[in-house]
Design a protein around this motif. Structure first.
Motif, PDB file in Angstrom:
ATOM      1  N   THR A  89       0.835  -1.196   0.000  1.00  0.00           N
ATOM      2  CA  THR A  89       0.000   0.000   0.000  1.00  0.00           C
ATOM      3  C   THR A  89       0.872   1.251   0.000  1.00  0.00           C
ATOM      4  O   THR A  89       2.008   1.239   0.494  1.00  0.00           O
ATOM      5  CB  THR A  89      -0.918   0.032   1.227  1.00  0.00           C
ATOM      6  OG1 THR A  89      -0.113   0.058   2.408  1.00  0.00           O
ATOM      7  CG2 THR A  89      -1.817  -1.204   1.241  1.00  0.00           C
ATOM      8  N   VAL A  90       0.311   2.320  -0.545  1.00  0.00           N
ATOM      9  CA  VAL A  90       1.040   3.585  -0.622  1.00  0.00           C
ATOM     10  C   VAL A  90       1.463   4.060   0.761  1.00  0.00           C
ATOM     11  O   VAL A  90       2.587   4.534   0.958  1.00  0.00           O
ATOM     12  CB  VAL A  90       0.178   4.658  -1.322  1.00  0.00           C
ATOM     13  CG1 VAL A  90       0.899   6.000  -1.313  1.00  0.00           C
ATOM     14  CG2 VAL A  90      -0.147   4.230  -2.748  1.00  0.00           C
ATOM     15  N   SER A  91       0.583   3.883   1.726  1.00  0.00           N
ATOM     16  CA  SER A  91       0.864   4.383   3.076  1.00  0.00           C
ATOM     17  C   SER A  91       1.983   3.604   3.774  1.00  0.00           C
ATOM     18  O   SER A  91       2.623   4.116   4.693  1.00  0.00           O
ATOM     19  CB  SER A  91      -0.413   4.325   3.928  1.00  0.00           C
ATOM     20  OG  SER A  91      -0.889   2.983   4.012  1.00  0.00           O
ATOM     21  N   SER A  92       2.210   2.345   3.329  1.00  0.00           N
ATOM     22  CA  SER A  92       3.212   1.526   4.021  1.00  0.00           C
ATOM     23  C   SER A  92       4.560   1.495   3.303  1.00  0.00           C
ATOM     24  O   SER A  92       5.521   0.897   3.801  1.00  0.00           O
ATOM     25  CB  SER A  92       2.695   0.088   4.179  1.00  0.00           C
ATOM     26  OG  SER A  92       2.559  -0.533   2.910  1.00  0.00           O
ATOM     27  N   ARG A  93       4.670   2.083   2.123  1.00  0.00           N
ATOM     28  CA  ARG A  93       5.900   1.996   1.334  1.00  0.00           C
ATOM     29  C   ARG A  93       7.113   2.543   2.081  1.00  0.00           C
ATOM     30  O   ARG A  93       8.189   1.945   2.072  1.00  0.00           O
ATOM     31  CB  ARG A  93       5.728   2.737   0.013  1.00  0.00           C
ATOM     32  CG  ARG A  93       4.865   1.995  -0.994  1.00  0.00           C
ATOM     33  CD  ARG A  93       4.618   2.840  -2.236  1.00  0.00           C
ATOM     34  NE  ARG A  93       3.719   2.150  -3.162  1.00  0.00           N
ATOM     35  CZ  ARG A  93       3.127   2.750  -4.199  1.00  0.00           C
ATOM     36  NH1 ARG A  93       3.350   4.041  -4.433  1.00  0.00           N
ATOM     37  NH2 ARG A  93       2.339   2.048  -4.983  1.00  0.00           N
ATOM     38  N   GLU A  94       6.960   3.665   2.711  1.00  0.00           N
ATOM     39  CA  GLU A  94       8.088   4.278   3.406  1.00  0.00           C
ATOM     40  C   GLU A  94       8.598   3.375   4.525  1.00  0.00           C
ATOM     41  O   GLU A  94       9.808   3.211   4.698  1.00  0.00           O
ATOM     42  CB  GLU A  94       7.683   5.644   3.964  1.00  0.00           C
ATOM     43  CG  GLU A  94       8.848   6.389   4.614  1.00  0.00           C
ATOM     44  CD  GLU A  94       8.443   7.780   5.105  1.00  0.00           C
ATOM     45  OE1 GLU A  94       9.240   8.387   5.845  1.00  0.00           O
ATOM     46  OE2 GLU A  94       7.344   8.245   4.746  1.00  0.00           O
ATOM     47  N   GLU A  95       7.682   2.758   5.259  1.00  0.00           N
ATOM     48  CA  GLU A  95       8.075   1.881   6.355  1.00  0.00           C
ATOM     49  C   GLU A  95       8.723   0.595   5.822  1.00  0.00           C
ATOM     50  O   GLU A  95       9.723   0.110   6.368  1.00  0.00           O
ATOM     51  CB  GLU A  95       6.863   1.539   7.218  1.00  0.00           C
ATOM     52  CG  GLU A  95       7.134   0.557   8.360  1.00  0.00           C
ATOM     53  CD  GLU A  95       8.162   1.079   9.361  1.00  0.00           C
ATOM     54  OE1 GLU A  95       8.749   0.259  10.086  1.00  0.00           O
ATOM     55  OE2 GLU A  95       8.394   2.313   9.402  1.00  0.00           O
ATOM     56  N   SER A 116       7.784   1.591  -5.601  1.00  0.00           N
ATOM     57  CA  SER A 116       6.736   2.507  -6.057  1.00  0.00           C
ATOM     58  C   SER A 116       6.515   2.421  -7.555  1.00  0.00           C
ATOM     59  O   SER A 116       5.696   3.167  -8.117  1.00  0.00           O
ATOM     60  CB  SER A 116       7.098   3.952  -5.673  1.00  0.00           C
ATOM     61  OG  SER A 116       7.234   4.095  -4.279  1.00  0.00           O
TER      62      SER A 116
END
Length: 542
Positions: A89-95, A116
């Protein structure tokens, strides 16, 4: 007005309704026929593609063994790491990127950029260790896939930074294909055949069960057992590296074969490379000089010339003549010491490597016999050695040869050969006059059954056994006689048993011979019952 009248006509309305339903039924039936019959194959394939996945069962690449069974090339399990950005998910990519970064030793920003991508597959790392795989499994991150793979492993050379018999073995690239040497020549044998297995997938693409579709098992690659003697190879690699350094040569090669069988016992080159890190090795070092370096052999070619002369009874070791400069087609040919030697024997010609004496042998044979003798010894022809990239420079048709061409060929100019051609030619003398095809592989072994298929080399007689024995004895004089050119090859424990011939060939540049030379020494031991034949070549020593 024709359908709704002033007063209802139920029979007419019923007829129209029946016709309407019949038309719809016909349309539906036609559609069913189209879908279930006409488009059945296409739609079934699309449905299978959505729910089934064909998984490759990788075959294990065969090993390479030396003559005693020591493993020279094998495989180890590594892991390829990929990601399915669609499952992250977009929200979890950074983590996800933050957690992957230290494990894969990658910058978190670079990982974030990869996961991404607008795709369903992207490589994050290839050939990582078991430890990295275990850490990724423990993280249990969404969309991250770790798949086991094979990596080729080669034994180290005694020369620091190189791998053992690198030019003989070659290497395997990232796609599993053999490059150079044995790995390329026997790629299909070593690689084996991959198998396939079909699975049924859920809506997220995860395998949930095996399908009923036919499956094929992987057939592992076969093993190669070489004639290579690792102990001899160990010393050969150090010797050629030291020889190149001492002579300040551009490069060098040392090859040794079993006299009777043609099996390669040692195959060393300097400079060479590390097959375990081929991607960072100089590309020029991949080239196998023993099979790919075409050059004018110089005076080692006199072995072939004298073999023909002895076989045709044109000369004997004691045949004497007045040796001096020879003028042919307007060109005067002199010996290396630039002097006339007067009345000497053919043994002295060979001992002191006199060009004009070799020319005399060719003239006594005659052009036809001289040219045919070169062909018989394989000069200008590939040996068929089982290694990738063998080159050759065919002899021009005899009709195009001038008397000067024939004269120069007698002492190793005007002909071009590879080191393996020269080795095979000298070995024919050592082997009693029988040319035997050099080959690296002794047998191909099925790992499933242990059954070995022995490699049988081609052979042919090129000179008589008597002529070969006489020349072998003459070649011991090249090492043992006073003022002979091969005196540095004397071995006290084998007095009178080292048969050899020196060679120094000028290198032509733009049609003119300059200062660069190729030097070589070829021979066999023990002379009366040779066990091995060897050739050493140094390119451009200074």
């Amino acid at each position: 007005g024709w359908f709704v009248a002033d007063s209802p006509h139920y029979s007419h309305r019923g007829t129209w309704l029946a016709l309407a339903f019949a038309a719809m039924a016909a349309t539906l039936c036609a559609r069913l026929v189209d879908v279930q019959l006409l488009q059945h194959t296409t739609l079934a394939a699309k449905a299978a593609a959505l729910h089934q996945k064909s998984v490759t069962i990788a075959a294990t690449r065969g090993r390479i063994l030396d003559s005693s069974g020591r493993v020279l090339a094998s495989n180890r399990t590594v892991y390829d790491v990929s990601a399915d950005p669609g499952l992250i998910t977009v929200s979890s990519r950074e983590e996800v990127a933050r957690q992957l970064s230290p494990v894969l030793s990658l910058d978190a920003t670079a990982v974030d950029s990869l996961i991404s991508e607008p795709t369903r597959f992207v490589y994050l790392a290839k050939a990582v260790s078991q430890d990295v795989s275990d850490k990724l499994t423990a993280l249990d991150l969404p969309g991250i896939v770790v798949v086991p793979a094979e990596q080729r492993v080669y034994e180290p050379s005694p020369v620091a930074g190189d791998s053992f018999a690198a030019n003989l073995r070659g290497y395997v690239d990232g796609d599993g294909n053999g490059q150079y040497g044995l790995e390329a020549y026997y790629n299909s044998v070593l690689r084996g055949t991959d198998g396939h297995q079909s699975t049924v997938r859920d809506v997220t693409g995860n395998s949930i069960t095996l399908s009923n579709d036919p499956q094929s098992d992987a057939h592992n690659g076969e093993d190669l057992q070489l004639g290579l003697d690792s102990e001899i190879q160990y010393w050969a690699e150090q010797a050629i590296a030291q020889g190149v350094a001492t002579a300040q040569a551009a490069s060098g090669t040392l090859i040794m074969m079993d006299t009777k069988t043609g099996l390669i016992r040692a195959w060393a080159q300097a400079p060479t490379y590390n097959a375990n890190s081929f991607s960072t090795s100089p590309i020029a070092n991949f080239r196998d000089l023993a099979v790919a370096n075409v050059y004018e052999p110089g005076s080692v070619q006199k072995v072939v010339t004298f073999a023909g002369g002895l076989n045709d009874h044109a000369i004997t070791p004691g045949y004497t003549f007045n040796e001096g400069p020879t003028t042919i087609d307007g060109a005067t040919i002199r010996d290396w010491d630039n002097r006339a030697h007067g009345n000497i024997s053919m043994q002295t010609v060979l001992d002191e490597s006199l060009n004009n004496g070799a020319i005399k042998v060719g003239q006594l044979m005659g052009a036809n016999a001289f040219y045919s003798n070169m062909l018989a010894f394989g000069i200008g022809a590939p040996t068929g050695v089982d290694l990738f990239g063998e080159q050759n420079a065919p002899l021009a048709p005899q009709s195009t040869w001038s008397p000067l061409d024939l004269a120069e060929a007698a002492f190793g100019q005007h002909v071009q050969v590879t080191p393996i051609e020269v080795l095979a030619a000298i070995n024919a003398v050592a082997n009693g006059g029988v040319w035997v095809q050099p080959h690296a592989v002794q047998s191909v072994i099925d790992p499933a059954t242990g059954k070995a298929a022995t490699v049988v080399p081609a052979t042919r007689r090129v000179i008589s056994a008597d002529a070969a024995a006489t020349l072998a004895q003459m070649m011991t004089g090249v090492v043992e006689d006073h003022n002979a050119e091969g005196s540095l090859a004397r071995i006290p424990a084998f007095k009178g048993e080292v048969a050899g011939k020196t060679g120094t060939a000028s290198v032509a540049t733009n049609g003119h011979y300059g200062g660069d030379v190729v030097v070589s020494f070829g021979g066999f031991l023990p002379a009366k019952n040779p066990q091995f034949t060897m050739l050493v070549v140094l390119n451009y020593p200074h």
